[in-house]
Scaffold this active site. Structure first.
Site, mmCIF file in Angstrom:
data_model
loop_
_atom_site.group_PDB
_atom_site.id
_atom_site.type_symbol
_atom_site.label_atom_id
_atom_site.label_comp_id
_atom_site.label_asym_id
_atom_site.label_seq_id
_atom_site.Cartn_x
_atom_site.Cartn_y
_atom_site.Cartn_z
ATOM 1 N N SER A 1 0.799 -1.232 0.000
ATOM 2 C CA SER A 1 0.000 0.000 0.000
ATOM 3 C C SER A 1 0.828 1.276 0.000
ATOM 4 O O SER A 1 0.280 2.368 -0.219
ATOM 5 C CB SER A 1 -0.948 0.010 1.211
ATOM 6 O OG SER A 1 -1.983 -0.921 1.033
ATOM 7 N N LYS B 1 0.334 3.391 -3.052
ATOM 8 C CA LYS B 1 -0.922 4.088 -3.377
ATOM 9 C C LYS B 1 -0.751 5.587 -3.578
ATOM 10 O O LYS B 1 -1.253 6.135 -4.575
ATOM 11 C CB LYS B 1 -1.972 3.770 -2.314
ATOM 12 C CG LYS B 1 -2.459 2.320 -2.398
ATOM 13 C CD LYS B 1 -3.384 1.926 -1.254
ATOM 14 C CE LYS B 1 -3.825 0.477 -1.419
ATOM 15 N NZ LYS B 1 -4.614 -0.016 -0.278
ATOM 16 N N TYR C 1 -3.004 -3.823 -10.505
ATOM 17 C CA TYR C 1 -2.992 -3.490 -9.077
ATOM 18 C C TYR C 1 -2.168 -4.508 -8.296
ATOM 19 O O TYR C 1 -1.341 -4.135 -7.446
ATOM 20 C CB TYR C 1 -4.425 -3.434 -8.542
ATOM 21 C CG TYR C 1 -4.506 -3.319 -7.045
ATOM 22 C CD1 TYR C 1 -4.153 -2.137 -6.400
ATOM 23 C CD2 TYR C 1 -4.929 -4.398 -6.261
ATOM 24 C CE1 TYR C 1 -4.215 -2.032 -5.014
ATOM 25 C CE2 TYR C 1 -4.996 -4.300 -4.878
ATOM 26 C CZ TYR C 1 -4.642 -3.111 -4.263
ATOM 27 O OH TYR C 1 -4.697 -3.015 -2.893
ATOM 28 N N TYR D 1 -4.652 3.982 7.495
ATOM 29 C CA TYR D 1 -5.814 3.137 7.758
ATOM 30 C C TYR D 1 -6.717 3.782 8.820
ATOM 31 O O TYR D 1 -6.927 5.006 8.792
ATOM 32 C CB TYR D 1 -5.372 1.720 8.163
ATOM 33 C CG TYR D 1 -4.511 1.033 7.133
ATOM 34 C CD1 TYR D 1 -4.947 0.876 5.817
ATOM 35 C CD2 TYR D 1 -3.254 0.530 7.463
ATOM 36 C CE1 TYR D 1 -4.162 0.249 4.859
ATOM 37 C CE2 TYR D 1 -2.458 -0.109 6.510
ATOM 38 C CZ TYR D 1 -2.923 -0.237 5.209
ATOM 39 O OH TYR D 1 -2.141 -0.858 4.270
ATOM 40 N N VAL E 1 1.077 -3.160 4.531
ATOM 41 C CA VAL E 1 1.018 -4.402 5.302
ATOM 42 C C VAL E 1 2.332 -5.175 5.266
ATOM 43 O O VAL E 1 2.508 -6.127 6.020
ATOM 44 C CB VAL E 1 -0.140 -5.308 4.822
ATOM 45 C CG1 VAL E 1 -1.481 -4.662 5.131
ATOM 46 C CG2 VAL E 1 -0.017 -5.615 3.337
#
Length: 559
Positions: free
Chosen positions: A192, A195, A321, A373, A391
């Protein structure tokens, strides 16, 4: 010039050697201080660097020692802004089998990258005392090292296999100064942390308005993989899975899947300054794809709600992705990318603009509100800086206009953030006033005369000649006095730092006749504290009549 003067200069050379420990004598010539008023108008920056680093006794520069001093400023060997200079120096050393380079060759070597070298050695960087900054950061790293708790992500099997004891921190400033601690060259999948990078790439390519037709900017208030959309039938923001899948569908949709992936790899490498490690972990990709039922559900839900651009392939978007999440980096590489965001889209080590400033502003805003998050609100409250966790155990932290920081530690807390990474970020803003809503800025710039005096006298007490080189380049007055009218020369004399005393008198042209409130001169201070060599040197300087004459004598003798 008399024979007595020549003998005296020979004695001074011997004093320099004898006053230094064996381990320090190799680098003694590097501690010459620059005093700008001694250079004539027709001299260039390369002449100043030569005067700064040359050993007057051999009329050479020690290449290894020069590079060592460069490293202390935070600049590394793989910095492309210094590639020509470092290549010439290393080739000279190899072909001539010597560490010592004469004047003509040295000036030719530094000429290619003189602007960058001048900035480095004159402390013009945002973090001007990088040694001090690095030392404080390392202390925080060591403090967090013993922290326990959390566990590796296990919903992607390959992530569960990461060594939970990995702990690394890497920093890249907006000027390309870099430092790393611990496991910073261990490859891990970007997950992530990609992103905000992919969002900024898409927004630079297409424009923010086009991107936000499909993706919102609001925190969802729900889990990062929740099957939900905002009131305009868009993913809430690019930092959650639904938003990242949608962003993937917007990147070069007209190209083949292979070309799209190549394009993303090329963009990542350029954002990292084309240094470090940017690879692909196929086992993570297969593991990710094999267990991606939730992401498939998100994608089909968005397809049902007509979220994707017309004619886009859901399967291709998902595949891309998964590939993006499986790109492999290390903390050092990702820190340069974080530094690029900190510098408004300009890569710190290539100085190439890669992202539009408005896009970076938007990216950091979304990171600030949505990047951690369900801990994003608490993180914003405590740390006050834009960040994105992953993660795999990375936390990408951006301190705008200062630096990018990446931490790597796989064990995660219950919200999916690295336990050590979050703790490190929270500790950083306790040590440095980096919080966005704290008005102070970390800098060693001269803010008050009192701070100058304290800094200068403390460096004199330690005999830190490197510090005095910086002070002179910054224009700090080295004759300034404390409340007892004591100067740096008084302190250096009574502490027995002969090399610093010679350098202050000979190179910085400080006042060697100055008296403190009790009438003591630096020479009498040296005598009182039993530093005979210093007393003899200062007494002889007084007899000669001026430090400038002694300096000319030294230069003539060398010639």
């Amino acid at each position: 010039m008399t024979m007595a003067d020549i003998d005296f200069e020979n004695e001074c050379d011997q004093m320099r050697e004898n006053s230094l420990p064996e381990s320090d004598s190799h680098h003694a010539q590097l501690h010459a201080q620059l005093s700008t008023h001694v250079f004539s108008a027709d001299e260039g920056p390369e002449d100043i660097l030569w005067d700064l680093f040359c050993d007057k006794r051999t009329n050479t520069v020690n290449i290894d020692a020069f590079i060592f001093e460069l490293h202390k400023t935070g600049i590394r060997d793989d910095d492309p802004r210094l590639s020509e200079t470092l290549s010439v120096l290393k080739n000279f050393k190899k072909s001539n089998r010597t560490h010592f380079i004469p004047e003509v060759n040295f000036k030719e070597a530094v000429k290619s990258n003189i602007t960058m070298l001048s900035r480095a050695f004159s402390s013009e960087f945002r973090i001007n005392d990088f040694d001090d900054f690095s030392s404080k950061m390392e202390s925080i790293y060591e403090q967090i090292k013993s922290l326990t708790g959390g566990k590796n992500a296990d919903y992607i099997p390959q992530l569960a296999k990461l060594n939970p004891n990995y702990w690394g921190v890497s920093i890249c400033t907006v000027d390309g100064q870099r430092v790393s601690f611990g496991d910073c060259n261990v490859p891990f999948s970007i997950q992530s942390s990609s992103k905000p990078i992919m969002y900024s790439v898409a927004a630079t390519d297409l424009g923010a308005e086009q991107v936000h037709r499909y993706v919102g900017t609001e925190p969802s208030g729900l889990s990062f993989n929740e099957i939900t959309l905002d009131n305009k039938n868009r993913p809430h923001n690019p930092m959650i899975n639904a938003g990242a899948i949608l962003i993937a569908s917007l990147i070069k949709p007209e190209c083949s899947p292979a070309d799209r992936f190549d394009y993303i790899m090329k963009r990542l490498k350029s954002l990292a300054g084309n240094t470090g490690h940017v690879g692909f972990n196929n086992s993570v990709f297969l593991s990710e794809k094999h267990t991606a039922w939730r992401n498939f559900a998100l994608a089909y839900f968005m397809r049902e709600k007509n979220c994707f651009p017309e004619n886009s392939s859901l399967e291709d978007a998902l595949d891309l992705y998964f590939q993006i999440c499986s790109i492999e980096v290390d903390a050092e590489t990702l820190a340069v990318i974080a530094g690029t965001l900190a510098k408004g889209g300009v890569c710190p080590i290539t100085e190439e603009r890669l992202l539009e400033p408005e896009v970076v502003r938007n990216t950091l805003s979304i990171m600030f509100s949505c990047g951690m998050y369900d801990y994003s609100g608490q993180f914003g409250f405590k740390v006050g800086l834009p960040a994105k966790s992953s993660v795999s155990g990375a936390v990408l932290l951006v301190i705008p206009n200062v630096c990018g920081i990446v931490t790597f530690s796989p064990p995660l807390d219950e919200l999916g953030n690295s336990v050590k990474g979050v703790a490190f970020c929270e500790e950083v803003v306790k040590v440095f006033p980096f919080h966005n809503f704290q008005s102070l800025n970390y800098s060693n710039d001269r803010q008050t005369a009192v701070q100058d005096v304290v800094t200068v006298l403390f460096a004199a007490q330690k005999g830190d000649i490197s510090a005095f080189r910086r002070f002179s380049l910054q224009g700090i007055d080295l004759n300034q006095k404390d409340y007892d009218s004591r100067t740096a020369l008084h302190i250096a004399a009574c502490e027995g730092h002969l090399e610093l005393v010679i350098f202050l008198v000979d190179r910085c042209k400080v006042d060697f006749r100055v008296k403190d409130r009790w009438g003591n001169t630096p020479a009498s201070e040296a005598l009182q504290f039993g530093h005979t060599a210093i007393h003899e040197y200062l007494t002889r300087i007084l007899e000669i009549g001026s430090s400038r004459k002694a300096s000319r004598t030294n230069i003539e003798r060398i010639k």
